[in-house]
Design an enzyme around this catalytic site. Structure first.
Site, PDB file in Angstrom:
ATOM      1  N   GLY A   6       0.846  -1.191   0.000  1.00 38.70           N
ATOM      2  CA  GLY A   6       0.000   0.000   0.000  1.00 38.70           C
ATOM      3  C   GLY A   6       0.880   1.239   0.000  1.00 38.70           C
ATOM      4  O   GLY A   6       2.038   1.197  -0.437  1.00 38.70           O
TER       5      GLY A   6
ATOM      6  N   ILE B  98       2.332   2.921   2.436  1.00 41.81           N
ATOM      7  CA  ILE B  98       3.560   2.881   3.248  1.00 41.81           C
ATOM      8  C   ILE B  98       4.554   1.892   2.634  1.00 41.81           C
ATOM      9  O   ILE B  98       5.754   2.168   2.564  1.00 41.81           O
ATOM     10  CB  ILE B  98       3.234   2.542   4.717  1.00 41.81           C
ATOM     11  CG1 ILE B  98       2.346   3.647   5.315  1.00 41.81           C
ATOM     12  CG2 ILE B  98       4.515   2.395   5.535  1.00 41.81           C
ATOM     13  CD1 ILE B  98       1.778   3.341   6.702  1.00 41.81           C
TER      14      ILE B  98
ATOM     15  N   ARG C  55      -2.092  -8.569  -2.373  1.00 39.90           N
ATOM     16  CA  ARG C  55      -3.235  -9.213  -3.034  1.00 39.90           C
ATOM     17  C   ARG C  55      -3.374  -8.715  -4.461  1.00 39.90           C
ATOM     18  O   ARG C  55      -3.573  -9.464  -5.398  1.00 39.90           O
ATOM     19  CB  ARG C  55      -4.528  -8.913  -2.260  1.00 39.90           C
ATOM     20  CG  ARG C  55      -4.917 -10.005  -1.301  1.00 39.90           C
ATOM     21  CD  ARG C  55      -6.156  -9.614  -0.583  1.00 39.90           C
ATOM     22  NE  ARG C  55      -6.101  -8.193  -0.222  1.00 39.90           N
ATOM     23  CZ  ARG C  55      -6.984  -7.570   0.524  1.00 39.90           C
ATOM     24  NH1 ARG C  55      -8.006  -8.211   0.988  1.00 39.90           N
ATOM     25  NH2 ARG C  55      -6.863  -6.285   0.824  1.00 39.90           N
TER      26      ARG C  55
ATOM     27  N   ILE D 104       6.263  -3.137  10.906  1.00 41.64           N
ATOM     28  CA  ILE D 104       5.761  -1.825  11.320  1.00 41.64           C
ATOM     29  C   ILE D 104       4.254  -1.755  11.099  1.00 41.64           C
ATOM     30  O   ILE D 104       3.682  -0.661  11.080  1.00 41.64           O
ATOM     31  CB  ILE D 104       6.460  -0.659  10.567  1.00 41.64           C
ATOM     32  CG1 ILE D 104       6.422  -0.882   9.040  1.00 41.64           C
ATOM     33  CG2 ILE D 104       7.869  -0.452  11.065  1.00 41.64           C
ATOM     34  CD1 ILE D 104       6.840   0.337   8.226  1.00 41.64           C
TER      35      ILE D 104
ATOM     36  N   ARG E  67       1.105  -4.231  12.273  1.00 44.30           N
ATOM     37  CA  ARG E  67       0.308  -4.477  13.472  1.00 44.30           C
ATOM     38  C   ARG E  67       0.800  -5.740  14.131  1.00 44.30           C
ATOM     39  O   ARG E  67       1.242  -6.684  13.441  1.00 44.30           O
ATOM     40  CB  ARG E  67      -1.181  -4.681  13.118  1.00 44.30           C
ATOM     41  CG  ARG E  67      -1.966  -3.408  12.917  1.00 44.30           C
ATOM     42  CD  ARG E  67      -2.226  -2.683  14.243  1.00 44.30           C
ATOM     43  NE  ARG E  67      -3.008  -1.483  14.072  1.00 44.30           N
ATOM     44  CZ  ARG E  67      -2.525  -0.269  13.798  1.00 44.30           C
ATOM     45  NH1 ARG E  67      -1.231  -0.088  13.665  1.00 44.30           N
ATOM     46  NH2 ARG E  67      -3.342   0.766  13.684  1.00 44.30           N
TER      47      ARG E  67
ATOM     48  N   GLU F 232       0.068  -6.031  22.486  1.00 44.60           N
ATOM     49  CA  GLU F 232       0.774  -4.886  23.047  1.00 44.60           C
ATOM     50  C   GLU F 232      -0.174  -4.037  23.920  1.00 44.60           C
ATOM     51  O   GLU F 232      -1.382  -4.041  23.673  1.00 44.60           O
ATOM     52  CB  GLU F 232       1.388  -4.028  21.915  1.00 44.60           C
ATOM     53  CG  GLU F 232       0.367  -3.394  20.992  1.00 44.60           C
ATOM     54  CD  GLU F 232       1.023  -2.624  19.829  1.00 44.60           C
ATOM     55  OE1 GLU F 232       1.884  -3.190  19.126  1.00 44.60           O
ATOM     56  OE2 GLU F 232       0.637  -1.458  19.644  1.00 44.60           O
TER      57      GLU F 232
ATOM     58  N   HIS G 124       5.698   0.892  19.340  1.00 44.74           N
ATOM     59  CA  HIS G 124       4.673   1.366  18.393  1.00 44.74           C
ATOM     60  C   HIS G 124       4.796   2.881  18.159  1.00 44.74           C
ATOM     61  O   HIS G 124       3.871   3.649  18.447  1.00 44.74           O
ATOM     62  CB  HIS G 124       3.273   0.993  18.906  1.00 44.74           C
ATOM     63  CG  HIS G 124       2.236   0.973  17.812  1.00 44.74           C
ATOM     64  ND1 HIS G 124       1.165   0.123  17.800  1.00 44.74           N
ATOM     65  CD2 HIS G 124       2.120   1.715  16.671  1.00 44.74           C
ATOM     66  CE1 HIS G 124       0.415   0.338  16.726  1.00 44.74           C
ATOM     67  NE2 HIS G 124       0.989   1.305  16.023  1.00 44.74           N
TER      68      HIS G 124
HETATM   69  C1  DGY Z   1      -1.552   3.884  12.747  1.00 45.91           C
HETATM   70  O1  DGY Z   1      -1.819   5.030  12.407  1.00 45.91           O
HETATM   71  O2  DGY Z   1      -2.215   2.914  12.395  1.00 45.91           O
HETATM   72  C2  DGY Z   1      -0.377   3.719  13.652  1.00 45.91           C
HETATM   73  O3  DGY Z   1      -0.038   2.371  13.794  1.00 45.91           O
HETATM   74  C3  DGY Z   1      -0.673   4.328  15.004  1.00 45.91           C
HETATM   75  O4  DGY Z   1      -1.753   3.622  15.570  1.00 45.91           O
END
Ligand code: DGY
Length: 329
Positions: free
Chosen positions: A156, A158, A179, A238, A240, A269, A287
């Protein structure tokens, strides 16, 4: 006429709360207490909107118990804590905060990947412990990042920003699994090649996980997947917690099945699997991938823009800029 009431679930910048006060009767949380689901329901009584982060669960039980609620506006891009279909069914509009955090989060993913590859945290702990007595040829010799193969799981916004850093800044060969495939023009710009998940795991020197969390991505990387990776490879998450099986990862790191990892997110977490705390070849951060001050402010402002618009005020009245289910309005 009285103002609609809204709730701000966590401590945010005071000027953010002031923006909300222009339109709403605001209950905020300056001492940053983490409310239980029952406390959240209780505080939401009579509230038309709520400003949340990525950690407050918004589910059917809450929606049933809070019939006045009309808008749930999150300052996070990830929204796995919100049951969006249930919100739609209850006539509650949901928004997240995409785009504003893309580059900052990609910077951090790259930093974690580099820290893992070049053993920065591990060697810093060694130095701080007073153990450094002489320079040696192979001390903390890691793996190179430049010119290596960067594997991106989840391409995506990021993921693309991470890939761009790798390709343009570090001369990396970029492979990805997603996907859906990117447009050919974007693949060409990034020099990125789509591969299946198995090839991604086998070929990556540095695997960066940027896929959203859902039931389908739970433990997407576990023992079987780690077994396919190169023993010299690193893994960076980075996205979840829960996408990687943390227990299996700790074991793979201990057994040197892979060389190192960089983790910003964890299953359950803020608890962290105890085995991850005792293996040296993992860099652990709480996080904070999007946590530059300008970006956290931009995320909070976007959530406020959405909340103001969702409740019918401001220049975008009725059209929250980043609504996930505008049909709920
Ligand atoms: C997001 O924006 O999803 C970051 O992980 C902070 O929660």
């Amino acid at each position: 006429m009285s103002k609609p009431a809204v709730l701000v679930c966590r401590a945010v910048f005071p000027d953010i709360v002031d923006r909300l006060r222009e339109h709403f009767d605001v209950e905020d949380n300056p001492s940053d207490v983490v409310w239980t689901p029952a406390e959240l329901i209780q505080r939401l009584q009579g509230k038309a909107g709520v400003f949340i982060t990525g950690t407050q669960p918004i589910d059917t039980a809450l929606l049933d118990a809070c019939p006045q609620l009309k808008a749930v506006c999150s300052m996070a891009v990830g929204y796995n804590n919100v049951d969006v279909p249930a919100c739609t069914a209850h006539g509650v509009v949901v928004s997240n905060a995409p785009d504003v955090l893309t580059e900052t989060t990609a910077d951090f993913g790259f930093a974690l990947m580099m820290a893992a590859a070049r053993r920065i945290a591990e060697s810093e702990h060694f130095l701080r412990s007073g153990a450094w007595s002489k320079w040696s040829v192979d001390a903390f010799a890691g793996t190179d990042v430049h010119g290596a193969t960067l594997g991106v799981l989840g391409m995506g916004r990021i993921g693309q920003a991470v890939a761009r850093r790798g390709a343009l800044g570090f001369g990396m060969k970029v492979i990805y699994h997603n996907r859906s495939r990117l447009d050919a023009a974007i693949e060409a710009e990034l020099g990125a090649r789509w591969v299946d998940k198995e090839a991604l795991l086998r070929e990556s020197d540095h695997l960066v996980i940027v896929v959203p969390y859902s039931a389908a991505s739970h433990h997407l990387v576990g023992a079987a997947e780690l077994a396919l990776m190169k023993p010299t490879a690193t893994l960076t998450n980075i996205a979840r917690g829960g996408i990687v099986d943390d227990a299996a990862l700790a074991q793979a790191l201990r057994d040197k099945r892979i060389a190192a990892a960089g983790l910003d997110v964890f299953e359950g977490e803020p608890s962290v699997h105890p085995d991850l705390l005792t293996v040296p070849n993992v860099v652990l951060t709480p996080h904070i991938a999007s946590a530059s001050l300008p970006t956290r402010r931009a995320m909070a402002h976007l959530a406020v823009d959405n909340l103001i618009a969702a409740l019918g005020f401001g220049p975008h009245a009725g059209h929250p800029p980043t609504a996930l289910n505008p049909e709920a309005l």
